[in-house]
Design a protein around this motif. Structure first.
Motif, PDB file in Angstrom:
ATOM      1  N   PHE A 232       0.828  -1.200   0.000  1.00 50.23           N
ATOM      2  CA  PHE A 232       0.000   0.000   0.000  1.00 50.23           C
ATOM      3  C   PHE A 232       0.865   1.255   0.000  1.00 50.23           C
ATOM      4  O   PHE A 232       0.627   2.192  -0.768  1.00 50.23           O
ATOM      5  CB  PHE A 232      -0.919  -0.009   1.227  1.00 50.23           C
TER       6      PHE A 232
ATOM      7  N   SER B   6       2.459   1.730  -3.350  1.00 48.64           N
ATOM      8  CA  SER B   6       1.455   2.194  -4.328  1.00 48.64           C
ATOM      9  C   SER B   6       1.178   3.680  -4.136  1.00 48.64           C
ATOM     10  O   SER B   6       1.143   4.442  -5.102  1.00 48.64           O
ATOM     11  CB  SER B   6       0.156   1.404  -4.170  1.00 48.64           C
TER      12      SER B   6
ATOM     13  N   LEU C 154       4.239   5.692  -5.251  1.00 50.68           N
ATOM     14  CA  LEU C 154       4.366   5.731  -6.713  1.00 50.68           C
ATOM     15  C   LEU C 154       3.318   6.654  -7.325  1.00 50.68           C
ATOM     16  O   LEU C 154       3.613   7.470  -8.195  1.00 50.68           O
ATOM     17  CB  LEU C 154       4.211   4.324  -7.295  1.00 50.68           C
ATOM     18  N   PHE C 155       2.084   6.512  -6.833  1.00 50.27           N
ATOM     19  CA  PHE C 155       1.007   7.351  -7.351  1.00 50.27           C
ATOM     20  C   PHE C 155       1.312   8.819  -7.075  1.00 50.27           C
ATOM     21  O   PHE C 155       1.175   9.674  -7.962  1.00 50.27           O
ATOM     22  CB  PHE C 155      -0.314   6.944  -6.703  1.00 50.27           C
TER      23      PHE C 155
ATOM     24  N   PHE D  40       4.235  10.087  -9.260  1.00 54.05           N
ATOM     25  CA  PHE D  40       3.851  10.296 -10.654  1.00 54.05           C
ATOM     26  C   PHE D  40       2.886  11.461 -10.785  1.00 54.05           C
ATOM     27  O   PHE D  40       2.960  12.239 -11.734  1.00 54.05           O
ATOM     28  CB  PHE D  40       3.221   9.009 -11.219  1.00 54.05           C
ATOM     29  N   LEU D  41       2.001  11.588  -9.794  1.00 52.45           N
ATOM     30  CA  LEU D  41       1.074  12.725  -9.802  1.00 52.45           C
ATOM     31  C   LEU D  41       1.857  14.027  -9.724  1.00 52.45           C
ATOM     32  O   LEU D  41       1.550  15.006 -10.424  1.00 52.45           O
ATOM     33  CB  LEU D  41       0.105  12.612  -8.628  1.00 52.45           C
TER      34      LEU D  41
ATOM     35  N   ILE E 278       4.935  14.497 -10.735  1.00 55.60           N
ATOM     36  CA  ILE E 278       5.592  14.716 -12.031  1.00 55.60           C
ATOM     37  C   ILE E 278       4.590  15.286 -13.035  1.00 55.60           C
ATOM     38  O   ILE E 278       4.862  16.259 -13.742  1.00 55.60           O
ATOM     39  CB  ILE E 278       6.177  13.387 -12.560  1.00 55.60           C
ATOM     40  N   PHE E 279       3.408  14.694 -13.035  1.00 51.12           N
ATOM     41  CA  PHE E 279       2.370  15.110 -13.980  1.00 51.12           C
ATOM     42  C   PHE E 279       1.945  16.548 -13.725  1.00 51.12           C
ATOM     43  O   PHE E 279       1.961  17.393 -14.619  1.00 51.12           O
ATOM     44  CB  PHE E 279       1.173  14.159 -13.831  1.00 51.12           C
TER      45      PHE E 279
ATOM     46  N   ARG F 254       2.654  20.082 -15.864  1.00 49.02           N
ATOM     47  CA  ARG F 254       1.612  21.006 -16.342  1.00 49.02           C
ATOM     48  C   ARG F 254       1.833  22.421 -15.789  1.00 49.02           C
ATOM     49  O   ARG F 254       1.771  23.414 -16.502  1.00 49.02           O
ATOM     50  CB  ARG F 254       0.233  20.520 -15.905  1.00 49.02           C
TER      51      ARG F 254
ATOM     52  N   ALA G  74       4.852  24.159 -17.209  1.00 50.69           N
ATOM     53  CA  ALA G  74       4.567  24.578 -18.587  1.00 50.69           C
ATOM     54  C   ALA G  74       3.729  25.846 -18.593  1.00 50.69           C
ATOM     55  O   ALA G  74       3.968  26.772 -19.373  1.00 50.69           O
ATOM     56  CB  ALA G  74       3.840  23.458 -19.324  1.00 50.69           C
TER      57      ALA G  74
END
Lengths: 601, 308
Positions: free
Chosen positions: A301, A304, A307-308, A311-312, A314-315, A319, A322
């Motif tokens: 858990f 997970s 990682l989530f 990555f969130l 990074i995402f 944005r 940018a």
């Protein structure tokens, strides 16, 4: 060395990175560190809370067992009190103990006890129920429960589990018991003496209380006495058979509460609770694997979530960076485009305050540069135009010499009328040429200037060609650059009419189309080949015959410098057919107006 | 276009990670922990049934079955100590998807011959070690014999007449105990006699009787208790009656080991063999208990099982 190489590599990568990537990576790195820190903190916190919850659960279970066990033991103690105070204390036992009453008491509690017996101080049986025949050779006074009772007469003593070995069994069975013993006062024949009351509790009674506990899948509870000797263990027989070990000696040394231990390679949470009066300890054992959420599940858990989250980050950072850097990138593109030259780009003024200010400053700077550049260009154009106009306004000395020579000749030959006409035309030609220094004159004056020039040339060339001006459009109120028709007429005479006989024709035609004004200078002379036609405006064209074509180029450059590149001269010619030179001008209705150049700018 | 595709992939990865997070939280623990070992079926083939010693062995077996996720089938012979019937029963178990068997051999030679060529079922033996069985669980039979002989030598002089009872010649375990005892006694100057069955008249003529398995020992003790001048009785193996006789002196000394442990370890090794793990011999420690010592703290735990 390696560190330096890594730093160098990082620096080089950093220098090549866009600001968006730098912001994105930096934000992400910081966020990842934060998320990892928070994740680990929460995991540790969760583990701690989980352990505490388990410890509390164990404590609750132990409390319940303690209550039950305490209740059970107190019941046994009450039984011993009953025997002592109701049957022994005030009875003379000379005739023996009232076994009927003892049996009655036993029957009431037979589910939890094996026997009740009273011995005198020498170990002789005074009375017992339900088994009344003692085994041969058994001496109770040597047994630990007996000696303990007489050693500490004020206490009630509890033994560890053992097989009862006092009485003969009718069926050959044996009983595991826990012995409660106490010193009692016996009265015989009026004399008082010490004795020992023994209540053998059934071990299964303790077992039933302890067995019905729930400490999770792998958890269990066991009971030890103050010395660490086992009272109860769910796998007691395995322990007795030597197939299993328990950390009971160490557990006996622990105080009440929750502890951690590693036993035989297994980390376990150990909760201890002391049973009142007996000194027994209830020990709850929960291996780490048995805690609420398994380590594997917790770790999965956490991984997970991390990682989530990463990555969130990074995402979202991608944005956001940018979005934040978009105005800077637009600014950078605009500046780069400006550096490359060409059209001046629109510099954006967007984004956050600093970027807006930067955009505004660059915009102002570009605007200033643009004005400065326009001024420089304008100055260059003006300078060039002035040079051209000075050049244009200079009177060809040959033309003046030839004209004056013609006047002399006409005067000597008595052709006074022609002489006067020629001198008059020359005078007016000069007056229009000067035009008080104006660059733009009325179209009427320019056409008159052309007419005076052609008058002089017709006299000189003895009317070898005809000349006429054809106005398809009213010319009143229209203006144009001065001295733009005369160089074309000069070219038409020198290159078109010089070889002609008396049928030469030169026509100047003026017309208007919308906002464009056209002046054609047509001749029916020799015409030109396409190659010559194409090279007319070439400034590097070598001189050919009379005139170098500089006048034509001069006119073309002056028109373009004044009105823009969309205006100027156009040439149409066929060998032996003649040539048309078309002057393309904007319609100008005021000497100050300059529509073409305004548009060009 | 390329940028849109990149963003789409990012969204897909993000959704997958979110799903993984939810699944990791919601998934039952059983999915994340290694599965419990396969449940195996073990057949238990006795040569005798109904003895109190056997009931303790059985308790140990059931505890091991509970611990190791095994199911036990207890099978008794119609005729006690019938080796042929036992072999037929063992063969039939292989056809019934049984994973392993624990056998107390009735006919050691016959069973060993079978196991030398028949490998359909891993077999663990109790009491008698067999060369072709997967493993043996029990005391060292030689040690049992030696201990009993040692006690006899200590108690009696070499001129005394001792009977060694070999009630089940087909059982290798008791036979080995007997051989060890005989060797030791002969070395000490005794001249023991071997008999196949114990009778009152035989006992009357003997100074001592040594039995090598519980059932025979019980019978000898009972006969001794009915005699005015009984011989000294020695024996091996724990049962309720033999312990009771030991307590009152009907039996002089007893070589004892934990039947609970032997049952537990036998099933443990059978389960290991059924799961294709190595099964190994487990030799249990032997204790010699003399009359009147039954309630010593350590002997008590050995002779009187806690949970009956």
């Amino acid at each position: 060395m390696l560190l330096r190489a890594l730093v160098g590599k990082f620096t080089r990568s950093y220098e090549k990175m866009s600001i968006q990537r730098v912001i994105s990576l930096t934000f992400t790195a910081v966020a990842v560190v934060g998320v990892l820190f928070i994740g680990l903190s929460l995991t540790l916190r969760y583990s701690t809370v989980n352990e505490k919850v388990q410890a509390q659960a164990s404590q609750q279970v132990l409390n319940q067992v303690n209550l039950s066990l305490d209740s059970y033991l107190r019941r046994m103690m009450r039984i011993s009190d009953t025997v002592y105070y109701r049957l022994l204390k005030n009875e003379d036992l000379t005739d023996g103990l009232s076994e009927e009453k003892l049996a009655l008491l036993y029957e009431e509690n037979r589910d939890s006890m094996v026997s009740i017996a009273v011995f005198d101080s020498r170990g002789a049986l005074v009375g017992a129920t339900p088994l009344a025949i003692m085994k041969e050779g058994v001496n109770p006074s040597e047994q630990s429960w007996f000696t303990a009772a007489l050693a500490q007469i004020e206490n009630i003593h509890f033994s560890t589990p053992h097989v009862q070995n006092l009485f003969q069994s009718t069926d050959g069975s044996y009983h595991w018991v826990i012995s409660l013993s106490r010193q009692v006062e016996l009265t015989r024949g009026g004399a008082s003496e010490s004795g020992v009351l023994l209540v053998d509790m059934s071990f299964s009674g303790v077992e039933q209380i302890c067995r019905s506990t729930d400490l999770g899948t792998d958890g269990y509870l066991y009971v030890v006495d103050a010395d660490g000797e086992l009272i109860y263990h769910p796998r007691q027989q395995l322990l007795y058979a030597g197939l299993l070990q328990e950390n009971n000696k160490a557990a006996a040394q622990l105080s009440d509460g929750t502890h951690w231990e590693t036993f035989q390679g297994t980390r376990r949470q150990v909760t201890v609770k002391t049973v009142g009066y007996t000194g027994w300890k209830l020990v709850g054992v929960v291996p780490v694997q048995g805690l609420a959420m398994s380590t594997a599940q917790l770790m999965l858990f956490v991984v997970s979530v991390l990682l989530f989250s990463i990555f969130l980050m990074i995402f979202v950072n991608g944005r956001l960076s940018a979005h934040i850097t978009q105005p800077i990138r637009q600014l950078e593109q605009a500046v780069r485009q400006t550096g490359r030259g060409g059209e001046m780009p629109q510099v954006p003024e967007a984004g956050c305050y600093e970027v807006q200010q930067l955009g505004h400053s660059i915009r102002s700077m570009v605007s200033t540069m643009r004005h400065l550049m326009n001024d420089v260009i304008q100055q260059e154009e003006d300078k060039r135009r002035s040079e051209l106009e000075v050049l244009q306004s200079q009177i060809n000395p040959h033309f003046l010499y030839n004209t004056l020579d013609s006047v002399i000749w006409l005067t000597e030959s008595g052709r006074y009328e022609d002489s006067i006409r020629m001198v008059t035309a020359l005078g007016r030609l000069f007056r229009i040429s000067l035009s008080r220094g104006k660059r733009v004159i009325s179209l009427e004056s320019e056409l008159n200037h052309a007419g005076y020039y052609m008058t002089i040339q017709q006299i000189r060339y003895k009317n070898k060609f005809a000349f006429n001006i054809q106005k398809d459009t009213p010319v009143e109120g229209l203006y144009c650059l001065k001295l733009i028709i005369q160089p074309l007429l000069e070219n038409a005479i020198y290159h078109g009419m010089a070889a002609e006989d008396d049928d030469g024709q030169i026509t100047v035609r003026v017309w208007r189309e919308g906002e464009d004004l056209y002046i054609d200078v047509e001749d029916n002379g020799l015409g030109m080949t396409p190659e010559v036609l194409a090279s007319l405006l070439d400034e590097n064209r070598p001189a050919q015959g009379k005139g170098s074509g500089i006048g034509v180029q001069n006119v073309h450059r002056r028109i373009q410098l004044t009105y823009g590149n969309q205006y100027g001269l156009e040439f149409y010619s066929e060998p032996d057919e003649g040539t048309t030179v078309r002057i393309h001008l904007p319609v100008v209705t005021s000497p100050e107006e300059n529509p073409g150049k305004e548009e060009a700018r | 276009m390329k940028r849109t595709g990149y963003q789409l992939w990012q969204m897909i990865v993000l959704i997958l990670l979110a799903a993984a997070m939810v699944v990791s939280l919601a998934a039952p623990e059983s999915l994340l922990t290694p599965p419990a070992p396969r449940r195996v079926e073990i057949s238990i083939l006795m040569r005798q049934s109904g003895t109190s010693a056997w009931s303790v062995v059985r308790q140990g077996m059931e505890q091991a079955a509970e611990d190791l996720n095994a199911e036990l089938r207890f099978l008794a012979l119609e005729e006690e100590n019938n080796g042929e019937e036992q072999i037929q029963l063992l063969r039939s178990q292989a056809q019934m998807d049984v994973d392993a068997a624990v056998v107390v051999p009735a006919d050691c030679q016959g069973l060993d011959e079978l196991l030398s060529q028949w490998k359909e079922l891993p077999v663990i033996t109790l009491e008698s070690p067999l060369e072709n069985a997967q493993a043996f669980v029990g005391p060292s039979n030689e040690e049992v014999g030696t201990l009993l002989a040692g006690q006899v030598i200590e108690d009696c002089s070499p001129g005394k007449k001792f009977l060694l009872v070999e009630s089940h010649p087909g059982c290798q375990g008791p036979s080995r105990r007997l051989e060890s005892t005989r060797e030791a006694l002969e070395q000490a100057g005794f001249a023991p006699e071997v008999c196949s069955e114990i009778t009152a008249s035989q006992m009357e003529q003997a100074d001592g009787v040594i039995c090598f398995e519980p059932a025979t020992l019980e019978r000898a003790a009972v006969l001794a208790s009915q005699m005015e001048d009984p011989p000294l009785v020695y024996g091996a193996g724990v049962s309720d009656r033999s312990v009771a006789q030991l307590e009152v002196g009907g039996i002089k000394a007893l070589a004892a080991w934990s039947d609970y442990a032997s049952g537990y370890l036998a099933v443990t090794q059978a389960v290991a063999a059924a799961r294709d793990q190595s099964a190994e011999d487990k030799i249990l420690p032997v204790t010699l208990v003399q009359e009147g010592e039954t309630y010593d703290q350590n002997h008590e735990k050995l002779l009187y099982p806690v949970f009956q």
